[in-house]
Motif scaffolding. Structure first.
Motif, PDB file in Angstrom:
ATOM      1  N   LEU A 165     145.976  73.852  47.676  1.00  0.00           N
ATOM      2  CA  LEU A 165     147.223  73.611  46.943  1.00  0.00           C
ATOM      3  C   LEU A 165     148.014  74.900  46.962  1.00  0.00           C
ATOM      4  O   LEU A 165     147.752  75.820  46.194  1.00  0.00           O
ATOM      5  CB  LEU A 165     146.902  73.200  45.503  1.00  0.00           C
ATOM      6  N   LYS A 167     151.832  77.104  48.521  1.00  0.00           N
ATOM      7  CA  LYS A 167     153.289  77.063  48.560  1.00  0.00           C
ATOM      8  C   LYS A 167     153.701  77.076  50.022  1.00  0.00           C
ATOM      9  O   LYS A 167     153.006  77.632  50.867  1.00  0.00           O
ATOM     10  CB  LYS A 167     153.827  78.294  47.829  1.00  0.00           C
ATOM     11  N   ARG A 174     157.149  70.877  59.125  1.00  0.00           N
ATOM     12  CA  ARG A 174     157.379  70.180  57.871  1.00  0.00           C
ATOM     13  C   ARG A 174     156.116  70.259  57.018  1.00  0.00           C
ATOM     14  O   ARG A 174     155.010  70.130  57.528  1.00  0.00           O
ATOM     15  CB  ARG A 174     157.720  68.716  58.178  1.00  0.00           C
ATOM     16  N   ASP A 175     156.297  70.484  55.716  1.00  0.00           N
ATOM     17  CA  ASP A 175     155.166  70.569  54.801  1.00  0.00           C
ATOM     18  C   ASP A 175     154.738  69.191  54.314  1.00  0.00           C
ATOM     19  O   ASP A 175     155.575  68.327  54.080  1.00  0.00           O
ATOM     20  CB  ASP A 175     155.567  71.351  53.536  1.00  0.00           C
ATOM     21  N   TYR A 176     153.441  69.027  54.095  1.00  0.00           N
ATOM     22  CA  TYR A 176     152.963  67.945  53.252  1.00  0.00           C
ATOM     23  C   TYR A 176     153.068  68.421  51.810  1.00  0.00           C
ATOM     24  O   TYR A 176     152.620  69.519  51.480  1.00  0.00           O
ATOM     25  CB  TYR A 176     151.509  67.603  53.559  1.00  0.00           C
ATOM     26  N   LEU A 177     153.684  67.626  50.968  1.00  0.00           N
ATOM     27  CA  LEU A 177     153.891  68.015  49.573  1.00  0.00           C
ATOM     28  C   LEU A 177     152.939  67.269  48.647  1.00  0.00           C
ATOM     29  O   LEU A 177     152.549  66.132  48.914  1.00  0.00           O
ATOM     30  CB  LEU A 177     155.336  67.707  49.152  1.00  0.00           C
ATOM     31  N   VAL A 178     152.604  67.927  47.550  1.00  0.00           N
ATOM     32  CA  VAL A 178     151.721  67.342  46.538  1.00  0.00           C
ATOM     33  C   VAL A 178     152.414  67.477  45.193  1.00  0.00           C
ATOM     34  O   VAL A 178     152.578  68.586  44.682  1.00  0.00           O
ATOM     35  CB  VAL A 178     150.369  68.092  46.483  1.00  0.00           C
ATOM     36  N   PRO A 179     152.851  66.345  44.622  1.00  0.00           N
ATOM     37  CA  PRO A 179     153.533  66.439  43.329  1.00  0.00           C
ATOM     38  C   PRO A 179     152.592  66.956  42.239  1.00  0.00           C
ATOM     39  O   PRO A 179     151.425  66.599  42.208  1.00  0.00           O
ATOM     40  CB  PRO A 179     153.960  64.999  43.031  1.00  0.00           C
ATOM     41  N   PHE A 187     156.196  70.853  43.096  1.00  0.00           N
ATOM     42  CA  PHE A 187     155.295  70.384  44.147  1.00  0.00           C
ATOM     43  C   PHE A 187     154.466  71.546  44.700  1.00  0.00           C
ATOM     44  O   PHE A 187     154.953  72.666  44.814  1.00  0.00           O
ATOM     45  CB  PHE A 187     156.100  69.787  45.308  1.00  0.00           C
ATOM     46  N   TYR A 188     153.250  71.249  45.047  1.00  0.00           N
ATOM     47  CA  TYR A 188     152.481  72.145  45.912  1.00  0.00           C
ATOM     48  C   TYR A 188     152.793  71.756  47.360  1.00  0.00           C
ATOM     49  O   TYR A 188     153.312  70.671  47.625  1.00  0.00           O
ATOM     50  CB  TYR A 188     150.972  71.974  45.703  1.00  0.00           C
ATOM     51  N   LEU A 190     150.637  71.621  51.146  1.00  0.00           N
ATOM     52  CA  LEU A 190     149.381  71.899  51.840  1.00  0.00           C
ATOM     53  C   LEU A 190     149.655  72.985  52.878  1.00  0.00           C
ATOM     54  O   LEU A 190     150.739  73.019  53.463  1.00  0.00           O
ATOM     55  CB  LEU A 190     148.854  70.622  52.518  1.00  0.00           C
ATOM     56  N   CYS A 216     147.614  71.764  57.727  1.00  0.00           N
ATOM     57  CA  CYS A 216     148.253  70.451  57.715  1.00  0.00           C
ATOM     58  C   CYS A 216     149.726  70.582  58.065  1.00  0.00           C
ATOM     59  O   CYS A 216     150.433  71.391  57.459  1.00  0.00           O
ATOM     60  CB  CYS A 216     148.118  69.831  56.330  1.00  0.00           C
ATOM     61  N   ASP A 218     153.158  68.102  58.868  1.00  0.00           N
ATOM     62  CA  ASP A 218     153.703  66.749  58.893  1.00  0.00           C
ATOM     63  C   ASP A 218     154.669  66.631  60.065  1.00  0.00           C
ATOM     64  O   ASP A 218     155.876  66.501  59.891  1.00  0.00           O
ATOM     65  CB  ASP A 218     154.402  66.453  57.556  1.00  0.00           C
ATOM     66  N   GLU A 219     154.120  66.693  61.264  1.00  0.00           N
ATOM     67  CA  GLU A 219     154.944  66.599  62.467  1.00  0.00           C
ATOM     68  C   GLU A 219     154.864  65.185  63.019  1.00  0.00           C
ATOM     69  O   GLU A 219     153.947  64.439  62.709  1.00  0.00           O
ATOM     70  CB  GLU A 219     154.413  67.563  63.537  1.00  0.00           C
ATOM     71  N   GLU A 228     146.180  67.081  60.564  1.00  0.00           N
ATOM     72  CA  GLU A 228     145.430  68.260  60.148  1.00  0.00           C
ATOM     73  C   GLU A 228     144.568  68.746  61.304  1.00  0.00           C
ATOM     74  O   GLU A 228     144.031  67.955  62.064  1.00  0.00           O
ATOM     75  CB  GLU A 228     144.579  67.982  58.910  1.00  0.00           C
TER      76      GLU A 228
ATOM     77  N   LEU B 177     147.866  63.344  44.901  1.00  0.00           N
ATOM     78  CA  LEU B 177     148.436  62.442  45.894  1.00  0.00           C
ATOM     79  C   LEU B 177     149.377  63.188  46.833  1.00  0.00           C
ATOM     80  O   LEU B 177     150.029  64.152  46.443  1.00  0.00           O
ATOM     81  CB  LEU B 177     149.204  61.318  45.208  1.00  0.00           C
ATOM     82  N   VAL B 178     149.448  62.698  48.060  1.00  0.00           N
ATOM     83  CA  VAL B 178     150.337  63.291  49.063  1.00  0.00           C
ATOM     84  C   VAL B 178     151.188  62.163  49.653  1.00  0.00           C
ATOM     85  O   VAL B 178     150.662  61.292  50.344  1.00  0.00           O
ATOM     86  CB  VAL B 178     149.526  63.950  50.200  1.00  0.00           C
ATOM     87  N   PRO B 179     152.492  62.145  49.344  1.00  0.00           N
ATOM     88  CA  PRO B 179     153.327  61.061  49.884  1.00  0.00           C
ATOM     89  C   PRO B 179     153.391  61.121  51.405  1.00  0.00           C
ATOM     90  O   PRO B 179     153.466  62.195  51.991  1.00  0.00           O
ATOM     91  CB  PRO B 179     154.705  61.327  49.268  1.00  0.00           C
ATOM     92  N   ARG B 181     155.362  60.507  54.807  1.00  0.00           N
ATOM     93  CA  ARG B 181     156.729  60.389  55.299  1.00  0.00           C
ATOM     94  C   ARG B 181     156.836  59.245  56.298  1.00  0.00           C
ATOM     95  O   ARG B 181     157.788  58.467  56.288  1.00  0.00           O
ATOM     96  CB  ARG B 181     157.135  61.708  55.979  1.00  0.00           C
ATOM     97  N   GLU B 228     141.083  73.185  42.481  1.00  0.00           N
ATOM     98  CA  GLU B 228     140.268  73.024  43.680  1.00  0.00           C
ATOM     99  C   GLU B 228     139.028  73.902  43.578  1.00  0.00           C
ATOM    100  O   GLU B 228     139.091  75.013  43.062  1.00  0.00           O
ATOM    101  CB  GLU B 228     141.060  73.355  44.948  1.00  0.00           C
ATOM    102  N   LYS B 552     144.154  79.566  40.523  1.00  0.00           N
ATOM    103  CA  LYS B 552     145.244  79.071  39.698  1.00  0.00           C
ATOM    104  C   LYS B 552     144.969  79.486  38.248  1.00  0.00           C
ATOM    105  O   LYS B 552     143.818  79.734  37.874  1.00  0.00           O
ATOM    106  CB  LYS B 552     145.305  77.536  39.773  1.00  0.00           C
ATOM    107  N   THR B 561     152.219  83.105  44.111  1.00  0.00           N
ATOM    108  CA  THR B 561     153.161  82.441  45.018  1.00  0.00           C
ATOM    109  C   THR B 561     154.216  81.649  44.259  1.00  0.00           C
ATOM    110  O   THR B 561     155.261  81.311  44.816  1.00  0.00           O
ATOM    111  CB  THR B 561     152.446  81.454  45.949  1.00  0.00           C
ATOM    112  N   ALA B 563     153.532  78.633  43.153  1.00  0.00           N
ATOM    113  CA  ALA B 563     153.228  77.212  43.327  1.00  0.00           C
ATOM    114  C   ALA B 563     152.631  76.650  42.035  1.00  0.00           C
ATOM    115  O   ALA B 563     151.886  77.357  41.371  1.00  0.00           O
ATOM    116  CB  ALA B 563     152.226  77.026  44.474  1.00  0.00           C
ATOM    117  N   PRO B 564     152.935  75.397  41.664  1.00  0.00           N
ATOM    118  CA  PRO B 564     153.874  74.507  42.346  1.00  0.00           C
ATOM    119  C   PRO B 564     155.313  74.945  42.087  1.00  0.00           C
ATOM    120  O   PRO B 564     155.591  75.599  41.085  1.00  0.00           O
ATOM    121  CB  PRO B 564     153.588  73.153  41.695  1.00  0.00           C
ATOM    122  N   SER B 565     156.195  74.560  42.996  1.00  0.00           N
ATOM    123  CA  SER B 565     157.581  74.995  42.852  1.00  0.00           C
ATOM    124  C   SER B 565     158.520  73.854  43.206  1.00  0.00           C
ATOM    125  O   SER B 565     158.095  72.818  43.704  1.00  0.00           O
ATOM    126  CB  SER B 565     157.841  76.195  43.767  1.00  0.00           C
TER     127      SER B 565
END
Lengths: 587, 587
Positions: A165, A167, A174-179, A187-188, A190, A216, A218-219, A228, B177-179, B181, B228, B552, B561, B563-565
């Motif tokens: 988790l 930044k 592109r980042d994978y984000l974690v709310p 968001f964090y 990955l 990771c 997100d391409e 990953e 969770l990781v949304p 895309r 983690e 953390k 860093t 994070a989260p941001s």
């Protein structure tokens, strides 16, 4: 005892074996079962004259992939099977337990000649594993990881786990984000790589770091990409390229030696980025075969071919490859390569064959008689060779010739697949011009050090500045990339300035990192090696899914688990996020 | 050469050293610099009679935490410092380069006696690392990881990386969770543990798996939790507890031996869950000291104490601890422990001192003369001891006595901190009753095997069913948890049924997994050991942040860093998610 262990020396002994029913044959008078585990297959025989009746009767009910446990006596086999190491013996079963029954598998496990669709293999990855291709790859991967860690530990490197988790890092993908639930609206990300963390470890005084890190991105996926991947990541301080390279050569050499029995003699060859581009059209040349790109722009200028002269007068170049023995190709065969170069915007390949009676081919007639020997000399042509030449804009032309060279190498068996040719490509450019966005970009990231000899060009001619970046290439694949980093604040400021990054933007994007660098940063450098790619080369596969236990498909889905999947509304509520009603349209 | 290497045998030699300016003293006639790197500190002397003038002048400008490189000659030190290994020598500098300047650090690096607020340490983790506490812990962690992998590899286990982007596992905690895309409205989950993947590897025929896996849980954090953590995760098939335990004992034993020089003699002690609860009030007893819980319900019933008899008549129990030598405590001191038990809902501790002139304490007078010897015998009281007794509901009472015992152990120095007492706790209950939700739950997860001797109780008296689950406990901390898994489909169905899970729900929650188990599952079992916890025990820390490079804080933030941001609106658009306007209210 496993199903791969038994030999004639064991005959007469009792044994307990467990495994899966690989094949089962009821011959009426007897039941034969091939019992399988990870280590091999052993034939079990249920003989009504020897096995108790209940055991014999139960053996008739065994179906494919049942998990069983047998006890029995090892005997010599009447009809030995010399194809498997256990083929000289068999086990006469005295006892049988069915540990677990099995549904009928969706594809045959025992017959690995049947081509199963990849989606089905991924959907039932555990059954695919039983077919025998994937598990040895995972064992090879395991071995390589242990060798890597062992070699680096011996060299004094410390394995540090960096956060999952984290930044966003300025790697460009592109980042994978974690709310975050605890911090709504935040968001964090990955990690795309542990780049900043490893540099910060150097700032913190750890002088030698490594990690096999999950990264990771997100391409949009290509055949050899996964959302990953694993990176053998390392960094060291107070050191230079000349100290890092031997460490990596030892590391990679040991992996090849211990996993594959192949010796890669250090030091590895080195080539500048510029040289690699000129000679092979790529920064990751496959050195297992020759056929370098040859420049014939000056010669082409003297021909009467409009194709050549018009290209040249609009700033293009004329370069080509000499396919040894290619003169036997028909026009049609040569033209089959047109399609490949046409992807790069070229209308065609100009070809010239060298025959007993001189140069042949549509283009040959445009070459003056007295010029012909120059072409022959330039391309080192012999009778029977065939040149394939393209004219046009240099960058695209090199890309096209690289692809053409690779394809010809395969098609004409020019590649000795038992050879491994490692190569350091050094002196990468520091910047590149992003035409779409009309701005200067870092070739890798803005923390790569400029070459000290080019510092005065930084503002004057940034695209001419070489970096202290390097790639490790094996057999035409990039397996690693790294650089000496900037540790001087003034140089860092100048690089940001060339990139057009304002102070505020710098602070926004990687403020904490730049701040860290301000508290006394040692000179440091590092590299990240692609573990998946390395294993692919070791096993000779071009499919990254072959070296990953649970890969995603082309659409970033895990067909086995069904991830990604829908979640409960309450989960989203806790995260204070909502699914946006699709504006791009539902398919 | 590092700053920790030089000794009198090197005197007369030239040396190049690089590092940070730890301290710098300008004595007017000379400048002394303590140069620091990860390996130690070496005194550098800039003497105008020896150093070139430019070097001497430059040395006056050196500030704390500048990164410098010096060349010089090693000489004996006139006033040796016997506190450090390099204290007998110093280096007369002939050359000096400032590699990197440094801003003034927000806290002193050189003086580690100053207590810096944890937030500030986390904010500037890289400076905190330079203070010398964290890096040795990371080195210990590195060593432990290598030992673990080495031991398991020797035992034939294969390290397999399981996905970061995965699907929710039924571990019971909240998922990160990781949304996705590519698949709007769908989500990956970060793994809470590789539980399902490792079981599926067993189904796939890999018989021995391990991994040091990052596990993410979105829990509300306690002092010793992080979002983690790393788990030494393993699984094996066709094996039993009797085969697994020695492997783990060897593993943990080697870690203690190689990291700490401590021998843990196998086999480790074993205790049933029931016994641990009765004797220590906990499933993770600290066996470094005695003071077991003693049941005195039968004796208490015969007293005239309403406190006791009323508790007992409403179903409670009366149990206590004998604090050896506790009779010297004042009433006030004893009452200071009231607060601890009051957290569990108990009004107070009844105490009985054994003095020369008999039993003392408010409760003693309620004990008949002829009963007193029974109390003395039951608690093995000697003159000078003090009983601390609680009456009430058994479950809470055991929790309170566990906490009281731990606290007394610390306060009265009953714990030998050089001792390490590993313990297997076995035969955990299979189910527990979730009072809030009024339903049956798995103690761990629904794939834990019931104890074969208790199978017939499954439907009749589920809460009495023991599982094949086990924990590894060291010094009162759980460091690992595992179980034999269910491999029999019928048993699995019965367990689901006791849990009240309908077929549909099973399919929804872990359909792919149950499907996999249907294709021939070998008997298998495994364990997950908490790496962070293990290192904490090795270094004797109770703060998990001490063993993690970039931890953390209590609010799941990375203070370094940030994070989260917040992220860019475009990133959320690409993911087709929207931030819900906070309904819980902004603070």
């Amino acid at each position: 005892m496993t199903c791969g262990d038994l030999r004639p020396t064991h005959v007469g002994k009792k044994v307990v074996l467990s495994g899966w029913v690989h094949r089962s044959r009821n011959l009426g008078a007897m039941v034969f079962v091939d019992l399988r585990d990870r280590y091999g297959i052993t034939q079990i025989i249920f003989d009504p004259n020897i096995s108790p009746e209940a055991v014999y009767e139960a053996s008739k009910e065994l179906k494919h992939e049942y998990v069983i446990r047998i006890e029995g006596e090892i005997v010599m086999r009447k009809s030995p099977n010399h194809k498997i190491p256990t083929g000289l013996i068999e086990v006469q079963a005295h006892d049988l337990s069915v540990l677990s029954e099995a549904n009928v598998p969706p594809f045959a496990i025992a017959d690995d000649t049947i081509d199963v669709h990849e989606d089905l293999r991924l959907r039932y990855r555990y059954l695919d594993m039983r077919r025998g291709e994937i598990l040895p790859n995972l064992v090879m991967r395991h071995k390589a990881m242990q060798v890597v860690r062992h070699a680096l530990t011996e060299d004094g490197f410390i394995e540090v786990s960096t956060p999952v988790l984290s930044k966003s890092t300025p790697e460009g993908s592109r980042d994978y984000l974690v709310p975050s639930r605890v911090h709504p609206e935040k968001f964090y990300a990955l990690p795309q790589s542990p780049q900043m963390f490893k540099q910060i470890l150097m700032v913190g005084g750890l002088d030698k770091y490594f990690q096999i890190a999950a990264c990771c991105r997100d391409e949009d996926l290509r055949a050899d990409r996964q959302p990953e991947h694993h990176q053998i990541d390392m960094e060291m301080s107070f050191a230079t390229q000349e100290e890092l390279f031997p460490i990596i050569e030892n590391l990679v050499g040991r992996v090849f030696h211990e996993c594959k029995g192949v010796e890669l003699a250090p030091p590895f060859r080195r080539m500048t980025h510029r040289e690699a581009m000129e000679r092979y059209g790529t920064d990751k040349p496959d050195l297992r075969f020759e056929m370098e790109i040859v420049d014939a722009t000056d010669l082409a200028e003297k021909t009467s071919s409009a194709l050549f002269t018009e290209s040249i007068s609009s700033g293009g170049v004329v370069r080509g490859l000499n396919l040894k023995g290619g003169a036997r190709l028909s026009r049609k065969e040569i033209e089959s390569y047109q399609q490949l170069v046409s992807q790069f915007g070229f209308k065609g390949i100009a070809w010239i064959k060298s025959q007993e009676d001189g140069l042949q081919g549509a283009i040959a007639k445009f070459i003056e008689e007295e010029e012909r020997q120059k072409w022959i000399d330039r391309f080192e042509m012999e009778i029977g060779d065939c040149l394939m030449i393209i004219a046009g804009e240099k960058k695209r032309l090199l890309q096209a010739l690289d692809q053409l060279r690779r394809r010809l190498g395969k098609d004409f068996d020019l590649i000795d697949s038992s050879r491994y040719e490692p190569l350091w490509v050094v002196d990468f450019p520091l910047f590149m011009w992003n035409e779409e966005e009309d701005r200067m970009e870092s070739e890798t990231h803005p923390f790569t050090s400029p070459h000290p000899d080019d510092l005065e060009l930084l503002e004057k001619d940034p695209l001419a500045v070489r970096s202290m970046g390097y790639d490790l290439v094996v057999n035409g694949y990039e397996i690693g990339s790294g650089s000496q980093r900037i540790h001087d604040r003034e140089v860092q400021k100048r690089v940001f300035s060339v990139l057009g990054l304002e102070d505020e933007e710098v602070r926004d994007r990687f403020g904490f990192f730049v701040e860290a660098l301000g508290f006394g940063t040692p000179p440091h450098l590092g590299i990240g090696l692609g573990l998946d790619r390395l294993i692919m080369i070791l096993i000779g596969s071009e499919n990254i899914k072959d070296v990953i236990a649970f890969p995603k498909n082309h659409w970033a889905q895990d067909l086995m688990t069904g991830a990604p999947s829908e979640v409960y509304e309450e989960q989203l509520q806790e995260l204070a996020i909502k699914i946006e009603q699709s504006v791009v349209g539902q398919n």
